[in-house]
Design a protein around this motif. Structure first.
Motif, PDB file in Angstrom:
ATOM      1  N   MET A   1      13.130  14.728  31.719  1.00  0.00           N
ATOM      2  CA  MET A   1      13.770  13.901  32.752  1.00  0.00           C
ATOM      3  C   MET A   1      12.941  13.894  34.033  1.00  0.00           C
ATOM      4  N   MET A   2      12.424  15.057  34.405  1.00  0.00           N
ATOM      5  CA  MET A   2      11.642  15.148  35.637  1.00  0.00           C
ATOM      6  C   MET A   2      10.330  14.385  35.523  1.00  0.00           C
ATOM      7  N   ARG A   3       9.752  14.357  34.341  1.00  0.00           N
ATOM      8  CA  ARG A   3       8.497  13.627  34.151  1.00  0.00           C
ATOM      9  C   ARG A   3       8.705  12.116  34.207  1.00  0.00           C
TER      10      ARG A   3
ATOM     11  N   HIS B   1      -1.268  25.208  30.499  1.00  0.00           N
ATOM     12  CA  HIS B   1      -1.494  24.152  29.515  1.00  0.00           C
ATOM     13  C   HIS B   1      -0.218  23.370  29.214  1.00  0.00           C
ATOM     14  N   ARG B   2       0.938  24.009  29.379  1.00  0.00           N
ATOM     15  CA  ARG B   2       2.203  23.324  29.126  1.00  0.00           C
ATOM     16  C   ARG B   2       2.554  22.353  30.244  1.00  0.00           C
ATOM     17  N   HIS B   3       1.972  22.576  31.414  1.00  0.00           N
ATOM     18  CA  HIS B   3       2.357  21.771  32.581  1.00  0.00           C
ATOM     19  C   HIS B   3       1.182  20.981  33.147  1.00  0.00           C
ATOM     20  N   ILE B   4       0.132  20.825  32.373  1.00  0.00           N
ATOM     21  CA  ILE B   4      -1.026  20.096  32.884  1.00  0.00           C
ATOM     22  C   ILE B   4      -0.673  18.640  33.180  1.00  0.00           C
ATOM     23  N   ASP B   5       0.237  18.055  32.360  1.00  0.00           N
ATOM     24  CA  ASP B   5       0.665  16.677  32.621  1.00  0.00           C
ATOM     25  C   ASP B   5       1.434  16.579  33.939  1.00  0.00           C
ATOM     26  N   ASP B   6       2.243  17.607  34.233  1.00  0.00           N
ATOM     27  CA  ASP B   6       2.979  17.609  35.503  1.00  0.00           C
ATOM     28  C   ASP B   6       2.005  17.676  36.678  1.00  0.00           C
ATOM     29  N   LEU B   7       0.959  18.453  36.537  1.00  0.00           N
ATOM     30  CA  LEU B   7      -0.023  18.586  37.606  1.00  0.00           C
ATOM     31  C   LEU B   7      -0.752  17.258  37.827  1.00  0.00           C
ATOM     32  N   LYS B   8      -1.078  16.582  36.732  1.00  0.00           N
ATOM     33  CA  LYS B   8      -1.763  15.300  36.862  1.00  0.00           C
ATOM     34  C   LYS B   8      -0.897  14.270  37.588  1.00  0.00           C
ATOM     35  N   ARG B   9       0.414  14.345  37.373  1.00  0.00           N
ATOM     36  CA  ARG B   9       1.307  13.375  37.999  1.00  0.00           C
ATOM     37  C   ARG B   9       1.374  13.541  39.508  1.00  0.00           C
TER      38      ARG B   9
END
Length: 610
Positions: A95-97, A599-607
């Motif tokens: 949801m947050m993503r 590695h689990r949150h790399i997409d969150d960091l990119k956002r």
């Protein structure tokens, strides 16, 4: 009798005389004000079933309804966007993503405050007003904040049952949407409270103090329907509960809504307007505004979404844009030979138009129709005066939602008109279909009506605690309900027993706020400011909108909203994420000692690069 009641006749004469010269409750209140306040608090605990949405006297507004095709396999035509009370961490991260840039800024701002508050109790609270047009994802932000705040504040409590985040709404259905409570039940506020704040009695106050001893954040949804009186009582209740005279008892407030939608009932003045009749204007000096502008609900229909944005702020004498005019006229039922689906949700302004449509739909059913007569008993001082063979003829002004006569049939579309159990979704306005009507000895009043509600969440707890016959599997048993009220112009009290249901193939525009529907037939006859926008924005796509009695002059907003909202201070969201202040033309290094789950949150960091 002479020994124990020597003056019976004289007492009866005195009693009758008192009824004509005084209101006994007012007299008792003058003699024992503390006792009377505690009596009112106790009564409120037992019978918090009426939301003040029943006070649309001059508008004759019926209750909330959503529409579903009754044939097996069809999907609901109108859905309440409910928040799952228990979601997994994986679901919450998903949801947050999905948050867009502005939504993420709001989430970061609130989540940072939660982290700071968990570390340091002296952190100042905030008062934020999150607004935006219909479909901009306000409810989605609420869900994300609810999950994160509860998770963070759980470390501060002694028990998992301790409440740290309280979600409130004016109407029962809106409260159910966010897994919360009505303002009245959550903070023990009488729906008929006067403007001058009355403190809660000690016994009830102690109950709330125990319940909310760790309360840190209050979320109020559909804030446009909250009156100045209700906000004053929220302000005072939190001060009482927390034992401090600081603003809102040092509890943070997240108010969510859109002042371009429906205003409060009484008085019909939005909170953002100046209020001279109260001692302290709580809203304007405290709340800071954040506006969401990107529409998420109609994201697959960009042209329709852009039109809704323009109609939201359209002035009364402002001409429609040519493209908007063409789109609206293309959906006119009368002019374009459009045929609306027979079971599409119908929206009207007046109650009489709703009743007319509902009666036609009821007559079209091939099932036996029952007319259920209410049982009315007049009482005075706890004594029964008269049991009526024919119930009183009542109106909305008589302070009861239960009908004198109710027509029902199997397969009829109905809705609840009382908050039976908000925590179980059995709240004022939830829709369903009658699947069974059972009588006992009396053929007048059913002992139970089995209703299959559109949402499986509605009545889930009740279905596990009560016996339900196998042929009514999935249904919820609705039983007769009693309400006490005063018939207009009379001094005695009447107790009415009736099924808390109402026919609901059609609804009014007032009660569809907070819902979305794939298909709706909208009558524009009589619509006033903001109503057309509320009705049109309920539909998820242009092809599902059918217009009757088309009149473009009915599409306009309250022109004073823009000026008053512009006076509100803007919330500074930049401090919530330090990375937003970095010059992205330069290189920089992020160093952190804990990178095990990076590695689990790399997409969150990119956002966050935006």
């Amino acid at each position: 009798m002479q020994e124990f009641e020597p003056a019976t006749d004289q007492l009866d004469e005195a009693w009758d005389a008192i009824q004509h010269v005084a209101d006994l409750q007012d007299a008792w209140a003058a003699i024992n004000p503390q006792g009377e306040q505690q009596r009112l608090d106790d009564q409120l605990d037992r019978n918090l079933v009426q939301d003040s949405d029943d006070e649309f006297a001059e508008m004759e507004v019926p209750e909330l309804q959503s529409r579903q095709n009754i044939h097996q396999g069809d999907q609901p035509r109108c859905a309440i966007e409910t928040c799952d009370p228990e979601i997994t961490e994986e679901q919450a991260q998903h949801m947050m993503r999905q948050l867009n840039e502005k939504q993420r800024q709001v989430f970061n701002h609130v989540s940072k405050w939660c982290d700071d508050k968990a570390r340091d109790q002296s952190v100042d609270p905030f008062q934020m007003f999150l607004t935006g047009g219909a479909g901009t994802g306000k409810s989605h932000v609420i869900k994300c904040i609810q999950y994160y705040a509860k998770k963070v504040f759980a470390r501060m409590t002694e028990s998992a049952e301790d409440m740290t985040v309280l979600s409130l709404a004016h109407l029962g259905t809106a409260a159910f949407n966010i897994c919360g409570q009505t303002i009245c039940s959550g903070l023990k506020i009488n729906p008929k409270s006067q403007k001058e704040y009355k403190p809660l009695g000690e016994e009830s106050l102690n109950t709330l103090r125990v319940k909310y001893r760790h309360l840190q954040l209050v979320i109020i949804d559909e804030i446009s329907m909250v009156s100045t009186t209700q906000l004053t009582y929220i302000f005072g209740r939190l001060q009482q509960i927390k034992g401090t005279y600081t603003d809102f008892g040092n509890v943070s407030i997240l108010a969510v809504g859109d002042f371009y939608q429906l205003p409060p009932i009484s008085p019909p003045t939005p909170l953002c307007f100046p209020h001279d009749e109260i001692l302290k204007d709580i809203w304007n000096p405290l709340f800071q505004i954040v506006e969401l502008k990107e529409i998420m609900r109609q994201k697959d229909d960009a042209i329709f979404a852009q039109m809704l944005n323009r109609l939201r702020e359209r002035k009364k004498k402002q001409p429609l844009q040519k493209t908007d005019k063409e789109l609206l006229e293309s959906r006119r039922v009368e002019e374009n030979n459009l045929t609306a689906p027979p079971d599409a949700l119908h929206l009207f302004y007046l109650n009489k138009d709703v009743d007319s449509h509902n009666e036609r739909k009821l007559a079209s059913l091939n099932t036996e129709m029952f007319t259920i007569k209410a049982n009315d008993v007049d009482q005075r001082g706890g004594r029964i005066i008269q049991v009526h063979e024919t119930p009183h003829r009542t109106t909305r002004a008589d302070d009861t939602s239960l009908a004198s006569y109710l027509k029902l049939a199997v397969d009829a579309r109905v809705m609840l008109i009382a908050n039976v159990d908000v925590s179980d979704g059995l709240c004022n306005g939830v829709p369903g279909i009658v699947k069974g009507i059972e009588f006992c000895n009396s053929q007048n009043m059913p002992i139970v009506v089995y209703v299959k509600f559109d949402s499986d969440r509605v009545g889930a707890k009740t279905r596990t605690t009560q016996f339900i016959p196998p042929h009514y599997a999935g249904c919820v048993p609705i039983k007769p309900r009693k309400e006490s009220f005063k018939v207009r112009g009379r001094t005695f009290t009447t107790t009415r027993e009736q099924m808390p249901l109402k026919l609901a193939w059609a609804v009014t525009v007032h009660k569809v706020q907070g819902q979305t529907t794939d298909q709706a037939v909208i009558s524009m006859k009589g619509l006033r400011k903001s109503m057309a926008y509320v009705a049109l924005s309920r539909v998820t796509h242009l092809e599902g909108m059918y217009l009757m009695d088309y009149d473009e002059s009915r599409i306009f907003c309250n022109e004073d909203i823009e000026a008053n909202v512009a006076k509100m201070p803007t919330c500074d969201l930049s401090k919530a994420n330090p990375l937003t202040e970095i010059d992205h033309n330069t290189n920089f290094v992020i160093a952190h000692h804990n990178i095990q789950s990076l590695h689990r949150h790399i997409d969150d960091l990119k956002r966050t690069q935006k």
